[in-house]
Each structure stands twice: as structure tokens, then as C-alpha cells.
Design a protein around this motif. Sequence first.
Motif, PDB file in Angstrom:
ATOM      1  N   VAL A  64     -23.315  15.332   9.984  1.00 16.47           N
ATOM      2  CA  VAL A  64     -24.429  16.290  10.535  1.00 16.47           C
ATOM      3  C   VAL A  64     -24.700  15.987  12.072  1.00 16.47           C
ATOM      4  N   ILE A  65     -24.488  16.886  13.152  1.00 19.50           N
ATOM      5  CA  ILE A  65     -24.811  16.480  14.332  1.00 19.50           C
ATOM      6  C   ILE A  65     -26.107  17.084  14.936  1.00 19.50           C
ATOM      7  N   PHE A  66     -26.893  16.221  15.393  1.00 19.01           N
ATOM      8  CA  PHE A  66     -28.050  16.782  16.142  1.00 19.01           C
ATOM      9  C   PHE A  66     -27.966  16.655  17.472  1.00 19.01           C
ATOM     10  N   GLU A  67     -28.090  17.885  18.156  1.00 20.48           N
ATOM     11  CA  GLU A  67     -28.050  18.058  19.531  1.00 20.48           C
ATOM     12  C   GLU A  67     -29.366  18.674  20.091  1.00 20.48           C
ATOM     13  N   GLY A  68     -29.475  18.621  21.347  1.00 24.01           N
ATOM     14  CA  GLY A  68     -30.909  19.232  21.887  1.00 24.01           C
ATOM     15  C   GLY A  68     -31.208  18.411  23.168  1.00 24.01           C
ATOM     16  N   ARG A  69     -32.234  19.132  23.818  1.00 23.68           N
ATOM     17  CA  ARG A  69     -32.693  18.528  25.043  1.00 23.68           C
ATOM     18  C   ARG A  69     -33.313  17.147  24.654  1.00 23.68           C
ATOM     19  N   ASP A  70     -33.393  16.241  25.841  1.00 22.97           N
ATOM     20  CA  ASP A  70     -34.277  15.102  25.754  1.00 22.97           C
ATOM     21  C   ASP A  70     -35.751  15.390  25.182  1.00 22.97           C
ATOM     22  N   ALA A  71     -36.057  14.482  24.152  1.00 23.27           N
ATOM     23  CA  ALA A  71     -37.309  14.456  23.712  1.00 23.27           C
ATOM     24  C   ALA A  71     -37.481  15.914  22.728  1.00 23.27           C
ATOM     25  N   ALA A  72     -36.500  16.373  22.181  1.00 20.39           N
ATOM     26  CA  ALA A  72     -36.552  17.392  21.296  1.00 20.39           C
ATOM     27  C   ALA A  72     -36.770  17.261  19.972  1.00 20.39           C
ATOM     28  N   GLN A 161     -12.649  19.330   9.670  1.00 20.64           N
ATOM     29  CA  GLN A 161     -13.078  20.110   8.219  1.00 20.64           C
ATOM     30  C   GLN A 161     -11.902  20.112   7.399  1.00 20.64           C
ATOM     31  N   SER A 162     -10.491  20.049   7.996  1.00 23.74           N
ATOM     32  CA  SER A 162      -9.453  20.281   7.097  1.00 23.74           C
ATOM     33  C   SER A 162      -9.160  18.933   6.459  1.00 23.74           C
ATOM     34  N   ALA A 163      -9.710  17.726   6.734  1.00 20.88           N
ATOM     35  CA  ALA A 163      -9.931  16.604   6.123  1.00 20.88           C
ATOM     36  C   ALA A 163     -11.131  16.441   4.786  1.00 20.88           C
ATOM     37  N   ASP A 164     -11.421  17.744   4.479  1.00 20.74           N
ATOM     38  CA  ASP A 164     -12.266  17.828   3.377  1.00 20.74           C
ATOM     39  C   ASP A 164     -13.486  17.358   3.873  1.00 20.74           C
ATOM     40  N   THR A 165     -14.018  17.555   5.055  1.00 19.66           N
ATOM     41  CA  THR A 165     -15.294  17.250   5.388  1.00 19.66           C
ATOM     42  C   THR A 165     -16.039  18.298   5.770  1.00 19.66           C
ATOM     43  N   TYR A 166     -17.493  18.313   5.283  1.00 23.04           N
ATOM     44  CA  TYR A 166     -18.516  19.421   5.743  1.00 23.04           C
ATOM     45  C   TYR A 166     -18.903  19.032   7.298  1.00 23.04           C
ATOM     46  N   LEU A 167     -19.029  19.776   7.925  1.00 23.79           N
ATOM     47  CA  LEU A 167     -19.725  19.678   9.174  1.00 23.79           C
ATOM     48  C   LEU A 167     -20.848  20.732   9.486  1.00 23.79           C
ATOM     49  N   VAL A 168     -21.920  20.059   9.842  1.00 20.01           N
ATOM     50  CA  VAL A 168     -23.212  20.849  10.168  1.00 20.01           C
ATOM     51  C   VAL A 168     -23.858  20.474  11.393  1.00 20.01           C
ATOM     52  N   LYS A 169     -23.732  21.515  12.270  1.00 18.36           N
ATOM     53  CA  LYS A 169     -24.288  21.396  13.847  1.00 18.36           C
ATOM     54  C   LYS A 169     -25.760  22.006  14.056  1.00 18.36           C
ATOM     55  N   LEU A 170     -26.619  21.173  14.147  1.00 16.75           N
ATOM     56  CA  LEU A 170     -28.034  21.514  14.367  1.00 16.75           C
ATOM     57  C   LEU A 170     -28.060  21.205  15.956  1.00 16.75           C
ATOM     58  N   TYR A 171     -28.962  22.356  16.462  1.00 21.69           N
ATOM     59  CA  TYR A 171     -29.421  22.234  18.170  1.00 21.69           C
ATOM     60  C   TYR A 171     -30.827  22.301  17.970  1.00 21.69           C
ATOM     61  N   PHE A 172     -31.529  21.136  18.601  1.00 25.09           N
ATOM     62  CA  PHE A 172     -33.150  21.467  18.549  1.00 25.09           C
ATOM     63  C   PHE A 172     -33.619  21.810  19.889  1.00 25.09           C
ATOM     64  N   PRO A 227     -20.332  27.181  12.988  1.00 22.78           N
ATOM     65  CA  PRO A 227     -21.395  27.610  13.560  1.00 22.78           C
ATOM     66  C   PRO A 227     -22.841  26.435  14.085  1.00 22.78           C
ATOM     67  N   TRP A 228     -23.296  26.945  15.140  1.00 28.78           N
ATOM     68  CA  TRP A 228     -24.511  26.277  15.712  1.00 28.78           C
ATOM     69  C   TRP A 228     -25.477  26.857  14.990  1.00 28.78           C
ATOM     70  N   VAL A 229     -26.725  26.153  14.335  1.00 29.61           N
ATOM     71  CA  VAL A 229     -27.851  26.535  14.037  1.00 29.61           C
ATOM     72  C   VAL A 229     -28.927  25.879  14.877  1.00 29.61           C
ATOM     73  N   ILE A 230     -29.745  26.872  15.575  1.00 34.86           N
ATOM     74  CA  ILE A 230     -30.869  26.641  16.163  1.00 34.86           C
ATOM     75  C   ILE A 230     -31.993  26.368  15.721  1.00 34.86           C
ATOM     76  N   ILE A 231     -32.610  25.016  15.847  1.00 38.14           N
ATOM     77  CA  ILE A 231     -33.906  24.848  15.170  1.00 38.14           C
ATOM     78  C   ILE A 231     -34.951  24.729  16.274  1.00 38.14           C
ATOM     79  N   LYS A 232     -35.973  25.584  15.977  1.00 32.49           N
ATOM     80  CA  LYS A 232     -37.104  25.825  16.789  1.00 32.49           C
ATOM     81  C   LYS A 232     -37.950  24.539  16.796  1.00 32.49           C
ATOM     82  N   ALA A 233     -38.066  23.795  17.625  1.00 35.07           N
ATOM     83  CA  ALA A 233     -38.407  22.313  17.719  1.00 35.07           C
ATOM     84  C   ALA A 233     -39.746  22.121  18.690  1.00 35.07           C
TER      85      ALA A 233
END
Length: 254
Positions: A64-72, A161-172, A227-233
Motif C-alpha cells: 500500500v503506497i501513501f503519497e501526497g503533499r507534505d502535511a497531507a 503484481q506479476s509476483a502475486d502481490t496486490y498493489l494499492v496506490k493512495l494519494y492524499f 490506478p491511483w485513488v485520490i483521498i480528499k484529505a
Amino acid sequence: MNLTEEEVELLNSKEGLRRLFANKKVNLERALRLANYDVTLKELQTELIKLQTWVIENNKKVVVIFEGRDAAGKGGAIRRITAYINPRRYRVVALNKPTEEEKGQWYFQRYVNHLPRPGEIVFFDRSWYNRAIVEPVNGFCTMEEHERFMGQVNEFEKMIQSADTYLVKLYFSISKEEQAERFEEIKSDPLKRWKITPVDLRAQELWDEYTKYKEKMFAHTNTENAPWVIIKANKKTEARISALSHILETIPYE
């Protein structure tokens, strides 16, 4: 305000009473909102334990990836999400700047070293996407290095993902005004002041530059398989609920 039967019951619960008397001045609306958040968060945290159990029992791997601006609010969300799951079967990865040795490696190598083992969940508090936004904006990489990254990242994620890994990308996602308020709050709190870095201090000044690279990142890396999922933060409580809900909706646990 007129309260429904459900709202009265919520205010009389452990969570409701704690929120109701948290401050000297009673604010029913705020107490209800926060008590509802507490109850919802606890329910989702309980579901996450079930998800982790499924991951462990079936030797699944989750990133699970957490991305976003500083202080998000990425770090705060990760703390709530991981509060009750088995600490031996998950890791939070927040890498420092690369060493001289790492600078000479293939860019993704330092992240490959932290990918999950079977039966493990890994949460990246910032990830390889540093090279998509933070590094080019602040001059920490060359444009050639940035473009090389953009040309490789989608294939890299397919490999994961081909190595049987689930990938979730979240952008705050937060507003410029909200970021400024949070920086002021952090700077005025002696217990949080250590969080402010030189990069943070330039974030407002470089807001438009960050936006330009963010939009480029979305346009190029918002793929069908990852896909990216945008989290309203702007509201931290809502962001935490949204992030945790999305993780539970994405991973097909039993």
C-alpha cells in the motif's frame, strides 16, 4: 439541536461520552461527528484484522503506497490503519535519502529490498514516486533521471503484481490553505516541530511546481492495473476512513 434516538444512543456510548466531555465547552455536533468517526474506524480496523489473517493464512503479499503533499496526513492515517494488526506481519517503510552506494544502483533497487514477503503487508510512507514529484521539484534528481523513471515505473509495477502481490496506490490531496494551516500548527507545537524539514518550508512557495509534476504523474501512471485513488484529505478523520475503506474494498479477502 434535535437528536434522533440513534444519536442519543451514540452520545451515551463510551466513544460518545469521551468526545462529549473532551473539552470544557460542550459541542454536541462535534462530539457526534467524532464519536461516529471512532465507531466507524473501530469497525474498519476490525475488518483489517480479518484481511491480515487472510493474507497470512494464504501467503499473500500486499503493498500500500501513501503519497501526497507534505502535511497531507499520510503518517497519521498509517498509524490508525496499523493500530491493531499483528506487528510481526506488517512493516511501515519510510526511507531516508539514498546513500552514495544506493545512488549508483538501479533506482528501484532500494524499494525492491523492502517489498513484502509471503504473508506480509508493507505500507510505504512515500515510495518510488519520490522521483515523480519531490525529487525533480527540489532538484534532487536530473530531468534525465526523472524521465527514465517515468519510462520504467509502469513496467516495474506490473512486475510487482506479476509476483502475486496486490498493489494499492493512495494519494492524499489537500488544499494550499489547509497545508499552510497545518504547517503553522506544527511549527507552533514543540512536540511536533521536528517534523518540519527544509523541503516542507519550500512547499508553499513551490506549490504550482508540485501541481505540474503531480498532474504529469497521474496522467502517466494512473493505469488500469495500478490506478491511483485520490483521498480528499482536508479533514483528517474522513481521509483515514476513506483510505482504510478503499484498502478493504480492493483486497479480495474472505
